[in-house]
Design a protein around this motif. Sequence first.
Motif, PDB file in Angstrom:
ATOM      1  N   ILE A   1       3.333   2.330  -6.001  1.00 25.35           N
ATOM      2  CA  ILE A   1       2.564   0.935  -6.109  1.00 25.35           C
ATOM      3  C   ILE A   1       2.651   0.489  -7.667  1.00 25.35           C
ATOM      4  O   ILE A   1       3.009  -0.711  -7.902  1.00 25.35           O
ATOM      5  CB  ILE A   1       1.315   1.114  -5.690  1.00 25.35           C
ATOM      6  N   ARG A   2       2.575   1.439  -8.527  1.00 20.43           N
ATOM      7  CA  ARG A   2       2.370   1.202  -9.914  1.00 20.43           C
ATOM      8  C   ARG A   2       3.754   0.857 -10.688  1.00 20.43           C
ATOM      9  O   ARG A   2       3.666   0.338 -11.513  1.00 20.43           O
ATOM     10  CB  ARG A   2       1.503   2.334 -10.852  1.00 20.43           C
TER      11      ARG A   2
ATOM     12  N   ARG B   1       1.095 -13.870  -7.795  1.00 25.96           N
ATOM     13  CA  ARG B   1       0.280 -12.603  -7.425  1.00 25.96           C
ATOM     14  C   ARG B   1      -0.881 -13.132  -6.677  1.00 25.96           C
ATOM     15  O   ARG B   1      -1.561 -14.009  -6.913  1.00 25.96           O
ATOM     16  CB  ARG B   1      -0.267 -12.142  -8.716  1.00 25.96           C
TER      17      ARG B   1
ATOM     18  N   SER C   1       0.757  -1.125   0.184  1.00 27.02           N
ATOM     19  CA  SER C   1      -0.035   0.010  -0.165  1.00 27.02           C
ATOM     20  C   SER C   1       0.730   1.402  -0.050  1.00 27.02           C
ATOM     21  O   SER C   1       2.019   1.179   0.097  1.00 27.02           O
ATOM     22  CB  SER C   1      -0.956  -0.169   1.010  1.00 27.02           C
TER      23      SER C   1
ATOM     24  N   LYS D   1      -5.603  -6.956  -5.330  1.00 27.93           N
ATOM     25  CA  LYS D   1      -4.822  -6.393  -5.945  1.00 27.93           C
ATOM     26  C   LYS D   1      -3.556  -5.994  -5.060  1.00 27.93           C
ATOM     27  O   LYS D   1      -3.675  -5.887  -3.851  1.00 27.93           O
ATOM     28  CB  LYS D   1      -5.634  -4.995  -6.185  1.00 27.93           C
ATOM     29  N   ASN D   2      -2.496  -5.871  -5.573  1.00 30.05           N
ATOM     30  CA  ASN D   2      -0.971  -5.421  -4.710  1.00 30.05           C
ATOM     31  C   ASN D   2      -0.572  -6.501  -3.798  1.00 30.05           C
ATOM     32  O   ASN D   2      -0.207  -5.827  -2.790  1.00 30.05           O
ATOM     33  CB  ASN D   2      -1.190  -3.941  -4.130  1.00 30.05           C
TER      34      ASN D   2
ATOM     35  N   THR E   1       8.966  -7.585  -6.542  1.00 31.92           N
ATOM     36  CA  THR E   1       8.465  -8.050  -5.163  1.00 31.92           C
ATOM     37  C   THR E   1       9.256  -9.383  -4.792  1.00 31.92           C
ATOM     38  O   THR E   1       9.315 -10.379  -5.487  1.00 31.92           O
ATOM     39  CB  THR E   1       7.117  -8.258  -5.038  1.00 31.92           C
TER      40      THR E   1
ATOM     41  N   ARG F   1       7.356  -7.129 -12.459  1.00 34.08           N
ATOM     42  CA  ARG F   1       6.062  -6.674 -12.661  1.00 34.08           C
ATOM     43  C   ARG F   1       5.226  -7.174 -13.737  1.00 34.08           C
ATOM     44  O   ARG F   1       4.107  -7.157 -13.730  1.00 34.08           O
ATOM     45  CB  ARG F   1       6.529  -5.260 -13.161  1.00 34.08           C
TER      46      ARG F   1
END
Length: 119
Positions: free
Chosen positions: A31-32, A75, A25, A79-80, A37, A56
């Motif tokens: 974030i975009r 994923r 967050s 989202k995120n 990660t 990404r």
Amino acid sequence: QVRLVESGGGLVQSGGSLRLSCAASGSILSIRNINVTSWYRQAPEKQRELVAYITRDSRTNIILDSVKGRFTISRGNAKNMVDLQMNSLKPEDTAVYSCQATALGDIYWGQGTQVTVSS
């Protein structure tokens, strides 16, 4: 700025499974622009080691040989979020698992979540 929060750790018997989640967050711009990660882990009195990462464009790589075939990075449904599915857990997987994200030249870390595997 990106804030990372891990969840899903706990105590599990050898051979069991856990699913860790890393929720990102913060600023929409950061974030975009999260490029990678990663999940790291650090066992007591040992150096931190890279477990796996996802890019990404959702390319994944399990880095740690000892977890190949047992761990999967993906994923999350939300989202995120990035998940680490850990199957066939072993006592040597006991560690603090932390999420790291890189975005716009900055590196962000979560606080970590403890995973303990009993024999």
